[in-house]
Design a protein around this motif. Structure first.
Motif, PDB file in Angstrom:
ATOM      1  N   ALA A 147       0.917  -0.763  -0.195  1.00  0.00           N
ATOM      2  CA  ALA A 147      -0.555  -0.108  -0.109  1.00  0.00           C
ATOM      3  C   ALA A 147       0.988   1.320  -0.361  1.00  0.00           C
ATOM      4  N   SER A 148       2.120   1.252   1.001  1.00  0.00           N
ATOM      5  CA  SER A 148       2.656   2.580   1.144  1.00  0.00           C
ATOM      6  C   SER A 148       3.516   2.423  -0.496  1.00  0.00           C
ATOM      7  N   LEU A 149       4.293   1.887  -1.082  1.00  0.00           N
ATOM      8  CA  LEU A 149       4.786   1.282  -2.736  1.00  0.00           C
ATOM      9  C   LEU A 149       4.030   2.498  -3.464  1.00  0.00           C
ATOM     10  N   LEU A 150       2.241   2.127  -2.996  1.00  0.00           N
ATOM     11  CA  LEU A 150       1.762   2.468  -4.175  1.00  0.00           C
ATOM     12  C   LEU A 150       1.613   4.075  -3.840  1.00  0.00           C
ATOM     13  N   LEU A 151       1.317   4.586  -3.076  1.00  0.00           N
ATOM     14  CA  LEU A 151       1.060   5.348  -2.140  1.00  0.00           C
ATOM     15  C   LEU A 151       2.620   6.669  -2.686  1.00  0.00           C
ATOM     16  N   VAL A 152       3.044   5.775  -2.898  1.00  0.00           N
ATOM     17  CA  VAL A 152       4.513   6.810  -3.400  1.00  0.00           C
ATOM     18  C   VAL A 152       4.509   7.071  -4.881  1.00  0.00           C
ATOM     19  N   ILE A 153       4.382   5.534  -5.429  1.00  0.00           N
ATOM     20  CA  ILE A 153       4.319   6.151  -6.863  1.00  0.00           C
ATOM     21  C   ILE A 153       2.623   7.241  -7.022  1.00  0.00           C
ATOM     22  N   ASP A 154       1.965   7.151  -6.367  1.00  0.00           N
ATOM     23  CA  ASP A 154       1.101   7.866  -7.123  1.00  0.00           C
ATOM     24  C   ASP A 154       1.083   9.099  -6.710  1.00  0.00           C
ATOM     25  N   ARG A 155       1.796  10.032  -5.530  1.00  0.00           N
ATOM     26  CA  ARG A 155       1.793  11.311  -4.941  1.00  0.00           C
ATOM     27  C   ARG A 155       3.712  11.243  -5.765  1.00  0.00           C
ATOM     28  N   ALA A 156       4.242  10.687  -6.429  1.00  0.00           N
ATOM     29  CA  ALA A 156       5.173  11.144  -7.967  1.00  0.00           C
ATOM     30  C   ALA A 156       5.132  11.439  -8.667  1.00  0.00           C
ATOM     31  N   GLU A 157       3.612  10.627  -9.440  1.00  0.00           N
ATOM     32  CA  GLU A 157       3.081  10.860 -10.201  1.00  0.00           C
ATOM     33  C   GLU A 157       1.989  12.362 -10.435  1.00  0.00           C
ATOM     34  N   ALA A 158       1.346  12.306  -9.242  1.00  0.00           N
ATOM     35  CA  ALA A 158       1.090  13.719  -8.723  1.00  0.00           C
ATOM     36  C   ALA A 158       1.390  15.170  -8.801  1.00  0.00           C
ATOM     37  N   LYS A 159       2.621  14.816  -8.395  1.00  0.00           N
ATOM     38  CA  LYS A 159       3.535  15.864  -8.961  1.00  0.00           C
ATOM     39  C   LYS A 159       4.425  15.563  -9.516  1.00  0.00           C
ATOM     40  N   GLY A 160       4.163  15.650 -11.019  1.00  0.00           N
ATOM     41  CA  GLY A 160       4.448  15.209 -12.539  1.00  0.00           C
ATOM     42  C   GLY A 160       5.558  14.853 -12.120  1.00  0.00           C
ATOM     43  N   ASP A 207       8.750  11.281 -12.326  1.00  0.00           N
ATOM     44  CA  ASP A 207       9.099  10.174 -12.725  1.00  0.00           C
ATOM     45  C   ASP A 207       8.890   8.965 -12.211  1.00  0.00           C
ATOM     46  N   PRO A 208       7.371   8.088 -12.247  1.00  0.00           N
ATOM     47  CA  PRO A 208       7.592   7.483 -10.596  1.00  0.00           C
ATOM     48  C   PRO A 208       8.093   6.008 -10.316  1.00  0.00           C
ATOM     49  N   GLY A 209       9.020   5.707 -11.683  1.00  0.00           N
ATOM     50  CA  GLY A 209       9.874   5.053 -11.971  1.00  0.00           C
ATOM     51  C   GLY A 209      11.014   5.038 -10.899  1.00  0.00           C
ATOM     52  N   ALA A 210      11.467   6.593 -11.178  1.00  0.00           N
ATOM     53  CA  ALA A 210      12.639   7.153 -11.070  1.00  0.00           C
ATOM     54  C   ALA A 210      12.597   6.650  -9.566  1.00  0.00           C
ATOM     55  N   VAL A 211      11.242   7.287  -8.908  1.00  0.00           N
ATOM     56  CA  VAL A 211      11.966   7.864  -7.565  1.00  0.00           C
ATOM     57  C   VAL A 211      11.708   6.111  -7.030  1.00  0.00           C
ATOM     58  N   HIS A 212      10.559   5.341  -7.290  1.00  0.00           N
ATOM     59  CA  HIS A 212       9.851   3.665  -6.889  1.00  0.00           C
ATOM     60  C   HIS A 212      11.629   2.996  -6.784  1.00  0.00           C
ATOM     61  N   PHE A 213      12.447   3.315  -8.027  1.00  0.00           N
ATOM     62  CA  PHE A 213      13.531   2.097  -8.134  1.00  0.00           C
ATOM     63  C   PHE A 213      15.066   2.758  -7.045  1.00  0.00           C
ATOM     64  N   ARG A 214      14.650   4.263  -6.974  1.00  0.00           N
ATOM     65  CA  ARG A 214      15.325   4.417  -6.295  1.00  0.00           C
ATOM     66  C   ARG A 214      15.520   3.895  -4.483  1.00  0.00           C
ATOM     67  N   ARG A 215      14.336   4.159  -4.433  1.00  0.00           N
ATOM     68  CA  ARG A 215      13.620   3.840  -3.233  1.00  0.00           C
ATOM     69  C   ARG A 215      14.255   2.279  -2.708  1.00  0.00           C
ATOM     70  N   MET A 216      14.070   1.740  -3.653  1.00  0.00           N
ATOM     71  CA  MET A 216      14.803   0.310  -3.671  1.00  0.00           C
ATOM     72  C   MET A 216      15.406  -0.267  -3.603  1.00  0.00           C
ATOM     73  N   ALA A 217      16.360   0.798  -4.269  1.00  0.00           N
ATOM     74  CA  ALA A 217      18.076   0.381  -4.535  1.00  0.00           C
ATOM     75  C   ALA A 217      18.543   0.950  -2.678  1.00  0.00           C
ATOM     76  N   TRP A 218      18.087   1.701  -2.263  1.00  0.00           N
ATOM     77  CA  TRP A 218      18.619   1.856  -1.104  1.00  0.00           C
ATOM     78  C   TRP A 218      18.425   0.861  -0.202  1.00  0.00           C
ATOM     79  N   LEU A 219      16.351   0.446  -0.419  1.00  0.00           N
ATOM     80  CA  LEU A 219      15.958   0.111   0.735  1.00  0.00           C
ATOM     81  C   LEU A 219      16.825  -1.250   0.971  1.00  0.00           C
ATOM     82  N   LEU A 220      17.237  -1.944  -0.697  1.00  0.00           N
ATOM     83  CA  LEU A 220      17.602  -2.980  -0.883  1.00  0.00           C
ATOM     84  C   LEU A 220      20.087  -3.435  -0.010  1.00  0.00           C
TER      85      LEU A 220
END
Length: 409
Positions: free
Chosen positions: A74-87, A89-102
């Motif tokens: 759910a949180s993953l989807l919230l972050v993606i949706d908010r990135a899209e709402a701000k204009g 790149d949701p993919g860049a935001v998401h993959f950076r978060r996952m890379a740091w989490l890894l």
């Protein structure tokens, strides 16, 4: 774990989950690994020890991890949706978060504790991104499909244990079948004396050998992808469905939550109870533990996870003081998860108080209660003055490539 316009029910559920995870992880912190699934392997299987195992088997084991996975999706989807709402790149935001989490997960695994789940979440989270545009109904169906795959995998694992035990029982002493069963039995039963002594010595010893041992066992991080990966992905997709449908945000009517909680508990609780009785009556036979605690529980877990979530949402009125405390724990769940590992390994391992393997299954819940109290108090006090937990702030700043505002306005 990302903030913005907070969804309070997600914070409360996440707080319950991160506290509940400790109720099972404490066994991994305090005693040899087979004890997690089998109390006869270590830690005691009678009296209060048996009661502690039975309660956790019926209500906690796998459910809190599953609930946390729902909320991660759910949180993953919230972050993606908010990135899209701000204009953005949701993919860049998401993959950076996952890379740091890894990276956080790998450091946690290597330097603190072998039971890390963050690296696993980061890798599964990369896959979950592909499902972000699916409607709630399809997400739920995909989630059920992946859990069906997990059920089949666990059933095959249980069958493999039963077959190995049967072959060993009908073989001559020293045969390959007996040797194979002895190797498998030690995964879910008492360790052979030499292995037990080595495990106790390692965890009661200095820090560096523990790090070296975890570095040597890094392949377990990859193995988890095949062992529980389908289930984790299924839970994340269900969490995404729960967000889109309004279930996890508290948007449903109370009667609907009440109905889901009632049906879920009515189905899952007696089913887990029957499985617990069968395992106990077998004397915690490792083959039956594998068949029932791995295979038979897998399709039941999501039913109780949904029921638990519905019940928590139903009783968590936003004006109640305890809801605010637990919500604060959930807002700082990343920090609390890692802090719990640091505190508990220091308490049990040889470089700290050296209590590894010295407490019974029921006794280890005394430090659990103390840790719960600690995180309930500090989380609220900290978040009264700051926007994020310390590690939430660090993760957010690293993922965005800039220091984020920390103090509350």
């Amino acid at each position: 774990m990302e903030t913005g316009a907070r969804v309070v029910t997600l914070d409360i559920l996440r707080g319950v989950a991160v506290m509940g995870i400790l109720a099972m992880n404490i066994i991994g912190f305090s005693m040899p690994e087979p004890a997690y699934s089998n109390p006869a392997a270590y830690g005691g299987s009678t009296g209060l020890d048996l009661a502690a195992w039975t309660f956790n088997f019926i209500f906690v084991d796998g459910r809190m991890r599953g609930l946390f996975s729902f909320l991660f999706g759910a949180s993953l989807l919230l972050v993606i949706d908010r990135a899209e709402a701000k204009g953005e790149d949701p993919g860049a935001v998401h993959f950076r978060r996952m890379a740091w989490l890894l990276l956080f997960g790998l450091l946690h695994f290597w330097l603190i504790w072998w039971g890390d789940i963050l690296a696993h979440y980061a890798m599964i989270g990369l896959v979950a991104f592909a499902f972000r545009h699916q409607p709630a109904g399809k997400l739920a169906l995909y989630g059920i499909g992946f859990i069906a795959i997990e059920t089949a995998l666990m059933a095959l694992t249980g069958a493999r244990f039963i077959e190995a035990a049967r072959d060993a029982a009908s073989s001559e002493t020293g045969s390959q079948a007996i040797l194979r069963w002895e190797a498998m039995r030690s995964q879910l039963g008492p360790l052979p004396p030499a292995e037990l002594d080595a495990d106790l010595a390692l965890h009661r010893g200095p820090y560096l050998p523990l790090v070296i041992d975890r570095l040597h066992n890094s392949t377990s991080l990859v193995n988890s992808l095949t062992f529980v990966g389908p289930e984790t992905l299924g839970y994340m997709l269900m969490g995404m469905a729960g967000l889109k449908s309004g279930f996890l945000t508290g948007a449903w009517e109370a009667a609907r939550y009440r109905r889901w909680a009632t049906i879920g508990f009515a189905v899952a609780t007696p089913s887990f109870g029957i499985l617990a009785v069968l395992i106990i009556r077998s004397g915690f036979d490792p083959a039956l533990v594998a068949a029932l605690s791995l295979g038979a529980t897998t399709p039941l877990r999501p039913i109780m996870i949904v029921a638990l979530a519905a019940l928590i949402i139903l009783i968590s009125g936003h004006g109640r003081a305890w809801s605010g405390l637990i919500a604060a724990v959930g807002r700082a769940a990343f920090t609390n998860y890692l802090a719990t590992s640091m505190v508990m390994t220091t308490f049990f391992y040889g470089y700290g108080f050296g209590l590894y393997g010295r407490m019974g299954r029921a006794e280890v819940y005394l430090p659990v209660l103390a840790m719960w109290l600690l995180i309930l108090v500090w989380s609220k006090l900290w978040l009264d003055h700051f926007r994020y937990g310390p590690l939430e702030w660090l993760w957010r700043s690293l993922a965005r490539g800039a220091f984020q505002p920390m103090r509350r306005a």
